[in-house]
Design a protein around this motif. Structure first.
Motif, short mmCIF file in Angstrom:
data_model
loop_
_atom_site.label_atom_id
_atom_site.label_comp_id
_atom_site.label_asym_id
_atom_site.label_seq_id
_atom_site.Cartn_x
_atom_site.Cartn_y
_atom_site.Cartn_z
N ALA A 219 -65.95 -59.36 67.52
CA ALA A 219 -64.83 -58.86 66.97
C ALA A 219 -64.88 -57.38 67.34
CB ALA A 219 -63.65 -59.10 65.99
N ALA A 220 -66.17 -56.87 66.56
CA ALA A 220 -65.93 -55.60 66.60
C ALA A 220 -66.38 -55.38 68.23
CB ALA A 220 -67.94 -54.82 66.21
N ALA A 221 -66.64 -56.04 68.75
CA ALA A 221 -67.33 -55.57 70.47
C ALA A 221 -65.54 -55.82 71.41
CB ALA A 221 -67.99 -57.09 71.59
N LEU A 222 -65.13 -56.68 70.89
CA LEU A 222 -63.64 -56.50 71.10
C LEU A 222 -62.84 -55.43 71.56
CD1 LEU A 222 -61.41 -57.37 72.85
CD2 LEU A 222 -60.87 -58.85 70.64
N LYS A 223 -63.26 -54.67 69.54
CA LYS A 223 -62.98 -53.36 69.37
C LYS A 223 -63.48 -52.01 70.05
CE LYS A 223 -62.84 -50.78 65.04
NZ LYS A 223 -63.59 -51.28 63.88
#
Length: 103
Positions: free
Chosen positions: A31-35
């Motif tokens: 999720a952090a990467a997608l953000k």
């Protein structure tokens, strides 16, 4: 997850993690990467029967709220431990996202 965060060319990703046993640590990192990712336009995540749950759902909601390039999203969350609160936060995040065209 770090590769997704730093990638500047990938536009579409289909990731099948079903029944792998990965948990919230992996989900939150994804999720952090997608953000942070600024090129991905299409994402298909099959998270069925993983160890992911509420923490992943909340992190994904934040990522979807802030991501400005994703146009198509398919999330298969069957059999993971998300609760009503996670669903409500996810719905609110989707409401604020202005780039998604397909769910």
């Amino acid at each position: 997850a770090a590769a997704l965060k730093e990638n500047t060319t990938l536009q579409s990703l289909h990731l099948d993690l079903r029944s792998t046993g990965v948990g919230d640590q992996t989900g939150v990192a994804m999720a952090a990467a997608l953000k942070e990712n600024s090129t991905l336009q299409s994402l298909h995540l099959d998270l069925r029967s993983t160890g992911m749950g509420h923490q992943t759902g909340m992190a994904m909601a934040t990522a979807l709220k802030e991501n400005s390039t994703l146009q198509s999203l398919h999330l298969d969350l069957y059999g993971i431990g998300v609760c009503d609160q996670t669903g409500l936060v996810m719905a609110a995040a989707l409401k604020e996202n202005s780039t998604l065209q397909s769910l």
